[in-house]
Scaffold this motif. Structure first.
Motif, PDB file in Angstrom:
ATOM      1  N   LEU A 126       0.832  -1.204   0.000  1.00  0.00           N
ATOM      2  CA  LEU A 126       0.000   0.000   0.000  1.00  0.00           C
ATOM      3  C   LEU A 126       0.868   1.256   0.000  1.00  0.00           C
ATOM      4  O   LEU A 126       0.561   2.242  -0.679  1.00  0.00           O
ATOM      5  N   LEU A 127       1.982   1.209   0.745  1.00  0.00           N
ATOM      6  CA  LEU A 127       2.873   2.373   0.763  1.00  0.00           C
ATOM      7  C   LEU A 127       3.535   2.572  -0.595  1.00  0.00           C
ATOM      8  O   LEU A 127       3.813   3.706  -1.001  1.00  0.00           O
ATOM      9  N   ASP A 128       3.781   1.473  -1.289  1.00  0.00           N
ATOM     10  CA  ASP A 128       4.317   1.577  -2.653  1.00  0.00           C
ATOM     11  C   ASP A 128       3.344   2.375  -3.531  1.00  0.00           C
ATOM     12  O   ASP A 128       3.752   3.269  -4.284  1.00  0.00           O
ATOM     13  N   LEU A 129       2.058   2.079  -3.399  1.00  0.00           N
ATOM     14  CA  LEU A 129       1.048   2.810  -4.182  1.00  0.00           C
ATOM     15  C   LEU A 129       1.025   4.290  -3.781  1.00  0.00           C
ATOM     16  O   LEU A 129       0.957   5.177  -4.640  1.00  0.00           O
ATOM     17  N   GLU A 130       1.092   4.538  -2.482  1.00  0.00           N
ATOM     18  CA  GLU A 130       1.068   5.934  -2.015  1.00  0.00           C
ATOM     19  C   GLU A 130       2.288   6.703  -2.510  1.00  0.00           C
ATOM     20  O   GLU A 130       2.184   7.851  -2.934  1.00  0.00           O
ATOM     21  N   ARG A 131       3.454   6.059  -2.444  1.00  0.00           N
ATOM     22  CA  ARG A 131       4.692   6.709  -2.914  1.00  0.00           C
ATOM     23  C   ARG A 131       4.611   7.025  -4.406  1.00  0.00           C
ATOM     24  O   ARG A 131       5.046   8.074  -4.864  1.00  0.00           O
ATOM     25  N   ARG A 132       4.093   6.078  -5.169  1.00  0.00           N
ATOM     26  CA  ARG A 132       3.968   6.313  -6.617  1.00  0.00           C
ATOM     27  C   ARG A 132       3.138   7.566  -6.878  1.00  0.00           C
ATOM     28  O   ARG A 132       3.511   8.426  -7.676  1.00  0.00           O
ATOM     29  N   ALA A 133       1.975   7.639  -6.209  1.00  0.00           N
ATOM     30  CA  ALA A 133       1.100   8.797  -6.423  1.00  0.00           C
ATOM     31  C   ALA A 133       1.786  10.079  -5.959  1.00  0.00           C
ATOM     32  O   ALA A 133       1.744  11.106  -6.648  1.00  0.00           O
ATOM     33  N   GLY A 134       2.423  10.007  -4.813  1.00  0.00           N
ATOM     34  CA  GLY A 134       3.046  11.196  -4.226  1.00  0.00           C
ATOM     35  C   GLY A 134       4.171  11.757  -5.069  1.00  0.00           C
ATOM     36  O   GLY A 134       4.315  12.977  -5.197  1.00  0.00           O
ATOM     37  N   TYR A 135       4.971  10.857  -5.646  1.00  0.00           N
ATOM     38  CA  TYR A 135       6.137  11.329  -6.405  1.00  0.00           C
ATOM     39  C   TYR A 135       5.835  11.452  -7.896  1.00  0.00           C
ATOM     40  O   TYR A 135       6.003  12.519  -8.482  1.00  0.00           O
ATOM     41  N   ALA A 136       5.403  10.333  -8.511  1.00  0.00           N
ATOM     42  CA  ALA A 136       5.267  10.320  -9.975  1.00  0.00           C
ATOM     43  C   ALA A 136       4.130  11.212 -10.460  1.00  0.00           C
ATOM     44  O   ALA A 136       4.115  11.609 -11.626  1.00  0.00           O
ATOM     45  N   LEU A 179      -4.966  -1.850  -5.005  1.00  0.00           N
ATOM     46  CA  LEU A 179      -5.592  -0.525  -4.850  1.00  0.00           C
ATOM     47  C   LEU A 179      -6.866  -0.524  -3.991  1.00  0.00           C
ATOM     48  O   LEU A 179      -7.036   0.362  -3.152  1.00  0.00           O
ATOM     49  N   PRO A 180      -7.773  -1.497  -4.163  1.00  0.00           N
ATOM     50  CA  PRO A 180      -8.994  -1.457  -3.340  1.00  0.00           C
ATOM     51  C   PRO A 180      -8.742  -1.593  -1.843  1.00  0.00           C
ATOM     52  O   PRO A 180      -9.639  -1.331  -1.051  1.00  0.00           O
ATOM     53  N   LEU A 181      -7.535  -2.005  -1.463  1.00  0.00           N
ATOM     54  CA  LEU A 181      -7.227  -2.117  -0.036  1.00  0.00           C
ATOM     55  C   LEU A 181      -6.601  -0.851   0.528  1.00  0.00           C
ATOM     56  O   LEU A 181      -6.302  -0.776   1.722  1.00  0.00           O
ATOM     57  N   LEU A 182      -6.414   0.137  -0.326  1.00  0.00           N
ATOM     58  CA  LEU A 182      -5.708   1.344   0.105  1.00  0.00           C
ATOM     59  C   LEU A 182      -6.452   2.094   1.206  1.00  0.00           C
ATOM     60  O   LEU A 182      -5.863   2.873   1.947  1.00  0.00           O
TER      61      LEU A 182
END
Lengths: 418, 258
Positions: A186-196, A376-379
């Motif tokens: 989940l943090l991987d998904l958050e990092r992607r959104a935050g940076y990319a 993603l649905p678990l975010l």
């Protein structure tokens, strides 16, 4: 009751505005035709003929598990040897951190070790400030002790300093331990959104990306012109970002300059991390919000973006309070503002909830790694944690401000084994 | 509550929670390991994009709007079937206006208190066993707060069915929006891939309709604050989560098909 309703409407408006900003940034990144925007940095690197002197600062507090791996990648960085110095700041460690650093220093002339006294002020900012005092270079590059940079990263971070207006550069952070558990995915998904998406979108739009205090370079002159590091601040990176942009310096985000880091693998550790960020970020909100809106250095768009950025860690506590407050309001009051607005508020709010998920989708699509969206649905699990942790940070800040107490630094736990 | 109604609620509830659990269980099986190593991270790879022409956005929008309309109609029809006194004057958000004959559910306040406390205690036990405790505690806390509010308010009237119906319509609206956004961003490379996303959306829509039916049956017997809190936690949160089903499925299928 009326005040409560006004508060809920304020929260709703703020949430919709923040979501609108997230949608806009996602659209900006998505509308860029090339997969990696605006370039891979090669042109900037090729344009540099004389590389400036660089000191890499690595503050390390009890980092025996990760430091050796980090330093081995630092020593393999592609940069002129006579221009590069690596300074490990042993920050009052009680484990083998100092011994490991000295052992590597003995084998590599470019690596130096600074040991801080046990009674020195705690915290990363204090450690960096002390390291900076003995670093002679014009450009300082910061890494946490768990980071694993690829060889080409340093030139990517330093090349933009050819522009004299650039005060700081920031690279992209990529979690290395994504498969350690649900939280890391989940943090991987958050990092992607935050940076990319978020940082990248702001860079594309000429807004002010945030200097993250790691995987980033800073010009010494810029740092000194704004008074150096603020020792004792829990979000020294955000604090520095706003002091730099208010002084007219530019902060560049480089999406192609990617570096691995460890993300928290357990939920209590993540809770403390978000609480610390929320504490420090809201401290910055109190200090810089009006300054950002009144700054003659910033364009209108930069002012709005900066002001909204400062509000990001205030929103969770507003949302949490509003969620609880809306239950009795909807349930009991027959004729009130909320019941009138509810048929319109509910779908708008619900649509606004999609904004962060949209950023994740855009990031995964741009990275050409859509398979990661399976989680993603678990975010929402991670979002719930952040909601509570950020609220706890705000409460802690309020308590400390009233009591006049200084915050305590919570070190993020490492998971890699030596 | 009649036996037939109880059976319907149990059946719908089982379909809803079973479907949600199965879906989220599938999601938790995500793997990210081939992000490594960094040098192979295709952050800057310039490959051809799967851009669709503008008119296809029109069809996707039309498809999403159709799905949304069908979902809301099915939801209100099912609600009227399940609750005989329940009448909706409109079948489309936000004009939907539902009424129900008042009942006197204050006798169920005690059961709600006991149930919510049990949930919270279970969450407390969960804290020591599982890593997702902040979410569980937060959601259980909202339910408990609803129950306490009802007790403190000494409420005797039932929940507002119109507000519940609008919540349900909002969840369905978000799901349709989520589907549209996912398709627009991920741009499925083939009709077959798009069909997978559509199947995921329709499948989750059915699960949500089960949930809405179960929640209507349950909350009509509850006082308003408890009912609102239960809706927020048991319907809205999983509803938003399943709204992302097309993105998850499209992502996986797109990756598998290159």
């Amino acid at each position: 009751m009326v005040l409560l309703e006004i508060f809920i409407l304020f929260t709703t408006t703020l949430g919709v505005v923040l979501a609108g900003r997230q949608f806009l940034l996602a659209w900006r990144v998505m509308s860029q035709p090339e997969a990696c925007q605006p370039s891979d940095g090669r042109a900037e690197i090729d344009a540099v003929s004389d590389w400036p002197g660089v000191t890499i600062l690595i503050p390390a507090h009890n980092e025996e598990c990760v430091l050796a791996g980090c330093l081995s990648t630092m020593c393999a960085l592609d940069y002129p040897e006579d221009k590069l110095s690596i300074l490990v700041i042993d920050d009052r460690s009680t484990d083998r951190t100092r011994a490991i650093a000295e052992e590597i220093s003995n084998k590599n002339v470019g690596v130096r070790v600074l040991s801080r006294a046990p009674e020195a002020a705690p915290g990363k900012a204090a450690a960096i400030a002390e390291g900076m005092a003995i670093a002679a270079s014009d450009i300082l590059v910061l890494f946490d002790a768990d980071y694993l940079p690829p060889p080409g990263l340093l030139k990517q971070l330093v090349a933009p300093f050819a522009d004299p207006n650039v005060g700081a550069t920031m690279g992209r952070v990529v979690p290395v331990n994504t498969d350690a558990g649900l939280l890391t995915k989940l943090l991987d998904l958050e990092r992607r959104a935050g940076y990319a998406v978020d940082q990248n979108g702001r860079e594309m739009w000429g807004l002010n990306p945030q200097f993250g205090g790691t995987v980033g370079g800073i010009r010494r002159a810029a740092l000194e012109s704004v008074g150096g590091w603020r020792v004792g601040h829990l979000a020294e990176d955000t604090d520095l970002t706003f002091r730099l942009v208010l002084a007219g310096w530019r902060v560049r985000y480089l999406n192609h300059a990617a570096c691995y880091e460890e993300v928290p693998e357990d939920w209590p550790n993540r809770f403390r991390q978000v609480r610390r960020w929320a504490y420090g970020h809201n401290d910055c909100l109190l200090g810089y919000w009006s300054g950002v809106l009144r700054s003659p250095q910033l364009s209108f768009a930069q002012k709005i973006d900066g002001a909204l950025l400062l509000l990001i860690y205030l929103f969770p506590v507003c949302a949490l309070v509003s969620t609880f407050a809306v239950i009795p309001l909807i349930a009991f009051a027959e004729h009130h503002l909320i019941s009138w607005a509810w048929p319109w508020l509910a779908p708008i709010l619900a649509a606004a909830l999609l904004a962060p998920y949209t950023q994740v989708m855009v990031a995964a699509a741009r990275d050409r790694q859509p398979h990661v969206l399976r989680a993603l649905p678990l975010l929402f699990l991670s979002s719930c944690l952040s909601l509570v942790a950020a609220s706890a940070g705000v409460v802690l800040l309020a308590r400390n401000l009233i009591a006049g107490v200084r915050p305590r630094w919570d070190k993020t736990r490492r998971y890699r084994t030596a | 509550m009649s036996l037939v109604e109880l059976v319907i609620i149990l059946f719908a509830g089982a379909g809803y929670f079973g479907g949600i659990a199965t879906f989220l269980g599938w999601c938790s099986g995500a793997r990210s390991s081939h992000v490594l190593p960094l040098d192979a991270l295709p952050l800057c790879r310039k490959s051809k994009t799967n851009r669709r022409k503008g008119w296809q956005f029109f069809w996707w929008s039309l498809f999403a709007a159709g799905i949304l309309a069908l979902e809301v109609i099915a939801t209100s029809e099912l609600a009227e079937l399940l609750v005989p006194e329940f009448r909706c004057s409109g079948s489309f958000w936000p004009m939907v206006n539902c009424i129900i004959e008042p009942s006197a559910p204050s006798g169920s306040v005690g059961a709600v208190i006991v149930g919510s406390t049990a949930v919270l205690l279970a969450a407390h036990r969960y804290i020591r066993m599982r890593p997702v405790y902040p979410s569980v505690v937060l959601l259980a806390g909202i339910i408990l707060f609803g129950a306490i509010t009802d007790v403190l308010g000494g409420v005797g009237h039932s929940a507002s069915m119109t507000a519940m119906m609008q919540l349900a319509a909002s969840v369905q609206f978000v799901a349709a929006a989520g589907f549209l956004i996912a398709v627009s961003i991920l741009q499925p490379p083939s009709v077959a891939t798009l069909a997978w996303g559509a199947c995921a959306h329709v499948g989750c829509a059915v699960i949500r309709i089960f949930g809405i039916a179960a929640m209507f049956g349950l909350t009509r017997h509850l006082p308003p604050a408890s009912a609102t809190a239960i809706w927020l936690t048991l319907m809205v949160v999983p509803g938003i989560s399943t709204a992302l089903a097309p993105a998850a499925v499209l992502g996986v299928v797109s990756a598998q098909r290159g």
